[in-house]
Design a protein around this motif. Structure first.
Motif, PDB file in Angstrom:
ATOM      1  N   PRO A  32       5.510   6.496  -1.088  1.00 51.60           N
ATOM      2  CA  PRO A  32       5.399   6.011   0.294  1.00 51.60           C
ATOM      3  C   PRO A  32       6.473   6.598   1.214  1.00 51.60           C
ATOM      4  O   PRO A  32       6.304   6.598   2.428  1.00 51.60           O
ATOM      5  N   TRP A  37       2.111   4.909   3.492  1.00 51.28           N
ATOM      6  CA  TRP A  37       0.838   4.312   3.122  1.00 51.28           C
ATOM      7  C   TRP A  37       0.277   3.536   4.304  1.00 51.28           C
ATOM      8  O   TRP A  37       1.018   2.971   5.112  1.00 51.28           O
ATOM      9  N   GLU A  39      -1.747   0.294   5.913  1.00 47.50           N
ATOM     10  CA  GLU A  39      -1.596  -1.146   5.659  1.00 47.50           C
ATOM     11  C   GLU A  39      -2.475  -1.574   4.488  1.00 47.50           C
ATOM     12  O   GLU A  39      -2.056  -2.364   3.646  1.00 47.50           O
ATOM     13  N   THR A  42      -0.969  -0.350   1.201  1.00 48.99           N
ATOM     14  CA  THR A  42       0.188  -1.179   0.866  1.00 48.99           C
ATOM     15  C   THR A  42      -0.264  -2.522   0.301  1.00 48.99           C
ATOM     16  O   THR A  42       0.247  -2.988  -0.719  1.00 48.99           O
ATOM     17  N   GLU A  46       0.424  -3.783  -3.486  1.00 52.64           N
ATOM     18  CA  GLU A  46       1.200  -5.007  -3.704  1.00 52.64           C
ATOM     19  C   GLU A  46       0.406  -6.053  -4.468  1.00 52.64           C
ATOM     20  O   GLU A  46       0.952  -6.760  -5.309  1.00 52.64           O
TER      21      GLU A  46
END
Length: 89
Positions: A32, A37, A39, A42, A46
């Motif tokens: 990243p 990256w 949204e 990401t 995550e």
């Protein structure tokens, strides 16, 4: 809840699969810091990372409980679980 060795192996396999998903996303998206990256990327990463973390935590806790309940060394139980999960033959 006490788990059997077979249940622990299945838990480890699920954690390993989740880890593979995290690695695949990391490879697909690239670092990243090199190319930021989106949204969505990401969020996807995550979510996958949290799933892996939670599964790994759960299998570690279950291994600890199993070893204690069976009067075995935790290290030995963990090694047996990982060996069976990663090398079934």
């Amino acid at each position: 809840m006490a788990h059997t060795l077979d249940e622990l192996v299945e838990m480890q396999r699920a954690a390993d699969q989740a880890h593979a998903q995290v690695e695949q996303l990391r490879d697909q998206y690239g670092p990243p810091t090199t190319s930021p990256w989106s949204e969505q990327q990401t969020e996807t990463y995550e979510t996958a990372w949290r799933a892996w973390r939670d599964l790994a935590r759960d299998v570690q806790a279950a291994v600890t409980r199993h070893a204690k309940a069976e009067g075995q060394l935790r290290f030995d139980v963990e090694a047996a679980v990982k060996k069976r999960a990663r090398h079934p033959n």
